[in-house]
Design a protein around this motif. Structure first.
Motif, PDB file in Angstrom:
ATOM      1  N   MET A 271     -50.728  32.670 -73.116  1.00  0.00           N
ATOM      2  CA  MET A 271     -50.552  31.209 -73.953  1.00  0.00           C
ATOM      3  C   MET A 271     -50.324  31.486 -75.442  1.00  0.00           C
ATOM      4  N   SER A 272     -50.910  30.435 -75.676  1.00  0.00           N
ATOM      5  CA  SER A 272     -50.605  30.662 -77.942  1.00  0.00           C
ATOM      6  C   SER A 272     -51.155  31.595 -78.228  1.00  0.00           C
ATOM      7  N   THR A 273     -51.056  32.565 -79.256  1.00  0.00           N
ATOM      8  CA  THR A 273     -51.434  33.441 -79.428  1.00  0.00           C
ATOM      9  C   THR A 273     -51.940  33.291 -81.058  1.00  0.00           C
ATOM     10  N   GLU A 274     -51.796  31.231 -81.540  1.00  0.00           N
ATOM     11  CA  GLU A 274     -52.229  31.708 -82.640  1.00  0.00           C
ATOM     12  C   GLU A 274     -53.724  31.772 -83.239  1.00  0.00           C
TER      13      GLU A 274
ATOM     14  N   LYS B 219     -57.088  33.291 -81.690  1.00  0.00           N
ATOM     15  CA  LYS B 219     -57.963  33.869 -80.390  1.00  0.00           C
ATOM     16  C   LYS B 219     -59.003  33.224 -79.471  1.00  0.00           C
ATOM     17  N   PRO B 220     -58.459  33.158 -78.233  1.00  0.00           N
ATOM     18  CA  PRO B 220     -59.276  32.479 -77.163  1.00  0.00           C
ATOM     19  C   PRO B 220     -60.905  32.964 -77.236  1.00  0.00           C
ATOM     20  N   LEU B 221     -61.295  31.681 -77.087  1.00  0.00           N
ATOM     21  CA  LEU B 221     -63.105  31.903 -77.200  1.00  0.00           C
ATOM     22  C   LEU B 221     -63.303  31.754 -75.731  1.00  0.00           C
ATOM     23  N   LEU B 222     -62.606  31.330 -75.353  1.00  0.00           N
ATOM     24  CA  LEU B 222     -63.108  31.121 -73.110  1.00  0.00           C
ATOM     25  C   LEU B 222     -61.563  31.629 -72.531  1.00  0.00           C
TER      26      LEU B 222
ATOM     27  N   GLU C  18     -57.216  28.952 -70.902  1.00  0.00           N
ATOM     28  CA  GLU C  18     -57.521  28.982 -71.910  1.00  0.00           C
ATOM     29  C   GLU C  18     -58.332  28.732 -72.924  1.00  0.00           C
ATOM     30  N   VAL C  19     -59.623  27.873 -73.519  1.00  0.00           N
ATOM     31  CA  VAL C  19     -59.523  27.154 -75.135  1.00  0.00           C
ATOM     32  C   VAL C  19     -59.446  28.377 -75.842  1.00  0.00           C
ATOM     33  N   LEU C  20     -58.438  27.972 -77.209  1.00  0.00           N
ATOM     34  CA  LEU C  20     -58.688  28.559 -78.044  1.00  0.00           C
ATOM     35  C   LEU C  20     -60.624  28.075 -79.064  1.00  0.00           C
ATOM     36  N   LYS C  21     -61.068  29.073 -79.799  1.00  0.00           N
ATOM     37  CA  LYS C  21     -61.750  29.864 -80.602  1.00  0.00           C
ATOM     38  C   LYS C  21     -61.599  27.850 -81.809  1.00  0.00           C
ATOM     39  N   GLY C  22     -62.172  27.254 -82.199  1.00  0.00           N
ATOM     40  CA  GLY C  22     -61.778  26.114 -82.946  1.00  0.00           C
ATOM     41  C   GLY C  22     -61.136  24.442 -82.606  1.00  0.00           C
ATOM     42  N   GLU C  23     -60.876  24.587 -81.416  1.00  0.00           N
ATOM     43  CA  GLU C  23     -60.508  23.851 -80.207  1.00  0.00           C
ATOM     44  C   GLU C  23     -60.568  23.050 -80.310  1.00  0.00           C
ATOM     45  N   THR C  24     -60.085  21.052 -79.210  1.00  0.00           N
ATOM     46  CA  THR C  24     -60.444  20.616 -78.365  1.00  0.00           C
ATOM     47  C   THR C  24     -59.784  20.564 -77.058  1.00  0.00           C
ATOM     48  N   PHE C  25     -60.028  20.836 -75.924  1.00  0.00           N
ATOM     49  CA  PHE C  25     -59.406  21.485 -74.965  1.00  0.00           C
ATOM     50  C   PHE C  25     -59.889  20.217 -74.166  1.00  0.00           C
ATOM     51  N   GLY C  26     -58.688  18.803 -73.762  1.00  0.00           N
ATOM     52  CA  GLY C  26     -59.255  18.658 -73.216  1.00  0.00           C
ATOM     53  C   GLY C  26     -58.568  18.375 -71.924  1.00  0.00           C
ATOM     54  N   LEU C  27     -59.605  17.852 -70.415  1.00  0.00           N
ATOM     55  CA  LEU C  27     -59.277  18.274 -69.454  1.00  0.00           C
ATOM     56  C   LEU C  27     -59.506  16.782 -68.835  1.00  0.00           C
ATOM     57  N   VAL C  28     -58.252  16.125 -67.749  1.00  0.00           N
ATOM     58  CA  VAL C  28     -58.309  15.000 -67.141  1.00  0.00           C
ATOM     59  C   VAL C  28     -57.897  14.587 -66.139  1.00  0.00           C
TER      60      VAL C  28
ATOM     61  N   ASP D  64     -65.583  35.351 -75.169  1.00  0.00           N
ATOM     62  CA  ASP D  64     -65.239  35.781 -76.232  1.00  0.00           C
ATOM     63  C   ASP D  64     -65.429  37.432 -76.084  1.00  0.00           C
ATOM     64  N   GLY D  65     -64.234  37.618 -75.339  1.00  0.00           N
ATOM     65  CA  GLY D  65     -63.730  38.624 -74.535  1.00  0.00           C
ATOM     66  C   GLY D  65     -65.103  39.188 -73.779  1.00  0.00           C
ATOM     67  N   GLN D  66     -65.841  39.008 -72.757  1.00  0.00           N
ATOM     68  CA  GLN D  66     -67.166  39.722 -72.518  1.00  0.00           C
ATOM     69  C   GLN D  66     -67.328  39.184 -70.889  1.00  0.00           C
TER      70      GLN D  66
END
Length: 322
Positions: free
Chosen positions: A1-4, A6-9, A35-45, A73-75
């Motif tokens: 998905m987006s590569t701008e 880093k995915p945290l989850l 995936e959820v990117l570091k620092g973002e808010t991902f809404g799930l509806v 975080d890669g783990q």
């Protein structure tokens, strides 16, 4: 998905099935990848019962996944992770629950409720523990005197603030907000949302925000995923999803959002879904939305659509998506 960023989850092909009786299986979460990117808010509806809360609880390991991967975080978070690894993961990822009263121990004072995580992770004790709790209460808009009260002495909005303070107590990086405003009055909802946004900005938090109120999700989310009967049917940036929804289910959801203009509300074209909701314990082959979709044909009823990128950053699971 987006590569701008880093995915945290990262969640890959996650499934959570429940046995119903001796032979039947409820596919509460069925092959969800996001995936959820570091620092973002991902809404799930999605509608009640679509599996979004089960997804959140499975990600945080309150439920054991039936299959699939959860990578933080890669783990990889699975049975191979050490006890210390699981302990550290539980500190970094916290949850704010839907019912602020049911999620707080009625026999404990707020001081001890907020400090539970600190005690479990041995973060602070004595005077330092008390100082941190009082600071957290101040952070969420409560006062020092609230520390010695019991949950029943608070309003719904205040109880949710206690829940937020408890989640913040171990200094997490990621918070799953499981419908944190649905049990609150409308006048209080905006206060809690603004508090969450303010905390995110100050502390660099990442949110998975689960809700069924699309207008509120749009207000707080960077990207939004739409679930239906355990599966993800659409995912896009917030503005993009509202301006150009691809999946028929998403369009129907958006058309149901009230408009605060009587003339516009009266003249709008609402999408009324017909057909019957499939039995989630006995899902047939093909697209799970086919029985309610006005565009469904024989292909839709026989083949499950692939969840694919229809245009940059915009994903959908629909045979008609172009």
């Amino acid at each position: 998905m987006s590569t701008e960023k880093k995915p945290l989850l990262e969640v890959k092909h996650l499934k959570k099935y429940f046995q119903v009786g001796k032979k039947q299986t409820l596919k509460a979460v069925d092959d969800v990848t996001l995936e959820v990117l570091k620092g973002e808010t991902f809404g799930l509806v999605g509608e009640s019962g679509c599996g979004k809360s089960t997804f959140g609880r499975t990600v945080i390991q309150l439920y054991e996944p039936t299959s699939g991967e959860v990578i933080y975080d890669g783990q990889a978070i699975d049975a191979s992770l050490s006890a210390n690894g699981h302990r550290e993961f539980s500190r970094k990822m916290q949850m704010i629950f839907q019912d602020p009263y049911a999620s707080l121990n009625p026999r404990m004072k707020v001081m001890d409720i907020v400090a539970e995580g600190m005690d479990a992770h041995q973060i602070a004790s004595g005077k330092e523990r008390e100082k941190k709790v009082l600071e957290l209460l101040k952070t969420v808009g409560l006062s020092e005197e609230h520390a010695n009260r019991f949950p029943h002495e608070f309003s719904g909005g205040q109880r949710q603030r206690v829940g937020i303070a408890r989640a913040l107590a171990v200094d997490p990086e990621f918070i799953i907000c499981d419908e944190p405003i649905s049990a609150l009055d409308v006048s209080i909802q905006a206060q809690v949302i603004n508090l969450l946004k303010e905390l995110q900005k100050k502390r660099g938090l990442t949110y998975l925000f689960i809700a069924h109120d699309l207008s509120m999700v749009k207000h707080i989310s960077d990207r939004i995923g739409v679930m239906y009967l355990g599966g993800l049917v659409e995912l896009a940036e917030s503005e993009e999803l509202f301006e150009d929804p691809i999946h028929p289910y998403t369009r129907a959801l958006l058309s149901a959002i009230p408009i605060p203009d009587p003339d516009a509300e009266k003249g709008r074209n609402r999408i009324m879904l017909e057909g019957s909701l499939p039995n989630p314990i006995d899902l047939k082959e093909g697209c799970r939305f086919a029985s309610r979709c006005p565009h469904a044909d024989e292909v839709c009823r026989k083949l499950s659509p692939e969840f694919k990128e229809v245009k940059p950053g915009h994903y959908a699971a629909c045979h008609k998506a172009v």
